[in-house]
Design a protein around this motif. Sequence first.
Motif, PDB file in Angstrom:
ATOM      1  N   SER A 169     -79.196  64.798 -88.935  1.00 13.20           N
ATOM      2  CA  SER A 169     -80.619  64.391 -87.253  1.00 13.20           C
ATOM      3  C   SER A 169     -81.110  62.430 -87.552  1.00 13.20           C
ATOM      4  O   SER A 169     -81.118  62.552 -86.934  1.00 13.20           O
ATOM      5  N   GLU A 170     -80.680  62.178 -89.146  1.00 12.50           N
ATOM      6  CA  GLU A 170     -80.844  60.568 -89.337  1.00 12.50           C
ATOM      7  C   GLU A 170     -79.788  59.957 -88.375  1.00 12.50           C
ATOM      8  O   GLU A 170     -80.242  58.748 -88.037  1.00 12.50           O
ATOM      9  N   VAL A 171     -78.352  60.739 -88.444  1.00 10.91           N
ATOM     10  CA  VAL A 171     -77.811  60.097 -87.779  1.00 10.91           C
ATOM     11  C   VAL A 171     -77.925  59.711 -85.923  1.00 10.91           C
ATOM     12  O   VAL A 171     -78.299  58.597 -85.698  1.00 10.91           O
ATOM     13  N   SER A 172     -78.571  61.078 -85.700  1.00 14.03           N
ATOM     14  CA  SER A 172     -78.328  61.136 -83.856  1.00 14.03           C
ATOM     15  C   SER A 172     -79.983  60.367 -83.634  1.00 14.03           C
ATOM     16  O   SER A 172     -79.679  59.685 -82.911  1.00 14.03           O
ATOM     17  N   GLU A 173     -80.308  60.165 -84.736  1.00 12.34           N
ATOM     18  CA  GLU A 173     -82.113  59.450 -83.981  1.00 12.34           C
ATOM     19  C   GLU A 173     -81.865  58.177 -84.510  1.00 12.34           C
ATOM     20  O   GLU A 173     -81.841  57.159 -83.954  1.00 12.34           O
ATOM     21  N   LYS A 174     -81.165  57.601 -85.223  1.00 11.22           N
ATOM     22  CA  LYS A 174     -80.433  56.439 -85.560  1.00 11.22           C
ATOM     23  C   LYS A 174     -79.858  56.013 -84.137  1.00 11.22           C
ATOM     24  O   LYS A 174     -79.805  54.326 -83.724  1.00 11.22           O
ATOM     25  N   THR A 175     -78.633  56.173 -83.516  1.00 11.39           N
ATOM     26  CA  THR A 175     -77.900  56.449 -82.737  1.00 11.39           C
ATOM     27  C   THR A 175     -78.533  56.067 -81.368  1.00 11.39           C
ATOM     28  O   THR A 175     -78.318  55.470 -80.454  1.00 11.39           O
ATOM     29  N   ASP A 176     -79.970  57.183 -80.926  1.00 13.73           N
ATOM     30  CA  ASP A 176     -81.269  56.978 -79.849  1.00 13.73           C
ATOM     31  C   ASP A 176     -81.758  55.781 -79.955  1.00 13.73           C
ATOM     32  O   ASP A 176     -82.096  55.759 -79.056  1.00 13.73           O
ATOM     33  N   GLY A 177     -81.489  55.312 -81.075  1.00 13.17           N
ATOM     34  CA  GLY A 177     -82.665  54.307 -81.610  1.00 13.17           C
ATOM     35  C   GLY A 177     -81.505  53.079 -80.280  1.00 13.17           C
ATOM     36  O   GLY A 177     -82.453  52.063 -79.731  1.00 13.17           O
ATOM     37  N   PHE A 178     -80.657  53.356 -79.890  1.00 15.79           N
ATOM     38  CA  PHE A 178     -80.116  52.118 -79.413  1.00 15.79           C
ATOM     39  C   PHE A 178     -79.886  52.061 -77.985  1.00 15.79           C
ATOM     40  O   PHE A 178     -80.305  52.028 -77.066  1.00 15.79           O
ATOM     41  N   THR A 179     -79.997  53.624 -77.784  1.00 16.07           N
ATOM     42  CA  THR A 179     -79.957  54.433 -76.178  1.00 16.07           C
ATOM     43  C   THR A 179     -81.732  54.353 -75.506  1.00 16.07           C
ATOM     44  O   THR A 179     -82.259  53.801 -74.550  1.00 16.07           O
ATOM     45  N   GLY A 180     -82.728  54.106 -76.377  1.00 16.46           N
ATOM     46  CA  GLY A 180     -84.328  54.210 -75.866  1.00 16.46           C
ATOM     47  C   GLY A 180     -84.361  55.119 -75.980  1.00 16.46           C
ATOM     48  O   GLY A 180     -85.770  55.870 -75.220  1.00 16.46           O
ATOM     49  N   ARG A 181     -84.319  56.318 -75.796  1.00 19.85           N
ATOM     50  CA  ARG A 181     -84.441  57.857 -75.120  1.00 19.85           C
ATOM     51  C   ARG A 181     -84.239  59.406 -76.260  1.00 19.85           C
ATOM     52  O   ARG A 181     -82.926  58.927 -76.822  1.00 19.85           O
ATOM     53  N   ILE A 182     -84.737  60.323 -76.101  1.00 24.93           N
ATOM     54  CA  ILE A 182     -84.371  61.120 -77.741  1.00 24.93           C
ATOM     55  C   ILE A 182     -82.907  61.674 -77.096  1.00 24.93           C
ATOM     56  O   ILE A 182     -83.675  62.591 -75.738  1.00 24.93           O
ATOM     57  N   SER A 183     -82.370  62.014 -77.485  1.00 22.65           N
ATOM     58  CA  SER A 183     -81.026  63.009 -77.062  1.00 22.65           C
ATOM     59  C   SER A 183     -81.585  64.511 -76.919  1.00 22.65           C
ATOM     60  O   SER A 183     -82.453  64.627 -78.371  1.00 22.65           O
ATOM     61  N   SER A 184     -80.679  65.327 -76.701  1.00 18.37           N
ATOM     62  CA  SER A 184     -80.642  66.978 -76.929  1.00 18.37           C
ATOM     63  C   SER A 184     -80.584  67.540 -78.083  1.00 18.37           C
ATOM     64  O   SER A 184     -80.694  68.682 -78.555  1.00 18.37           O
ATOM     65  N   VAL A 185     -79.116  66.736 -78.667  1.00 16.38           N
ATOM     66  CA  VAL A 185     -79.160  67.143 -80.016  1.00 16.38           C
ATOM     67  C   VAL A 185     -80.536  66.751 -80.675  1.00 16.38           C
ATOM     68  O   VAL A 185     -79.920  67.815 -81.592  1.00 16.38           O
ATOM     69  N   SER A 186     -80.576  65.646 -80.871  1.00 16.67           N
ATOM     70  CA  SER A 186     -81.469  65.272 -81.448  1.00 16.67           C
ATOM     71  C   SER A 186     -82.975  66.697 -81.721  1.00 16.67           C
ATOM     72  O   SER A 186     -83.293  66.797 -82.318  1.00 16.67           O
TER      73      SER A 186
END
Length: 186
Positions: free
Chosen positions: A98-115
């Motif tokens: 979840s931390e890794v997913s949150e960091k990658t979501d920061g690059f896109t600017g939106r919350i992914s369904s994986v997160s």
Amino acid sequence: MTLKELFSIQGRIRRKTFILVDLTTLLLPIFILFTGIFLFNDVAESRNSIQIGILGILFFILLIPIWWVRIATTVRRLHDLNCSGWWLLLYSFILILSEVSEKTDGFTGRISSVSIFLIILILGFNIWLYFAPGTKGSNRFGPDPRNLSPNIPPQASHPMPSALGQASVQLAQKPTSSNPFLNQKP
């Protein structure tokens, strides 16, 4: 609960005790951090990196026993639910994802369904630990922590069902009386 029991991963722990210890170990680092900020504000203002580094190391050293208590009580709560403590590794893996997913979501600017899925898994695990009843009676990890006396069998720990059972047995038995006319068969 003794200090030895607090740091032990052996045996089982009641839900109420787990919740109290879990919330305490969650709030204690926050209290230590704010106390440190309040007491050592002049160090932060001086921008002395050596002093700030030493305070960071001291804070980390204080966190080690708190983290261990959290891990130990979670393992013991899992034991109460008749699950191995190794399930905590799966939970830790989900936290890391979840931390890794949150960091990658920061690059896109939106919350992914994986997160969102990982957050739901984390919340579900915590709700399960907080609210699921433990295994009644002994299990492979030890005796039921709710029993106050080890000599009482698990099903007799609740007085109401056993009292009702005794009353039904007494009603099913033939009444006996000292009056010979009442005991005669028709």
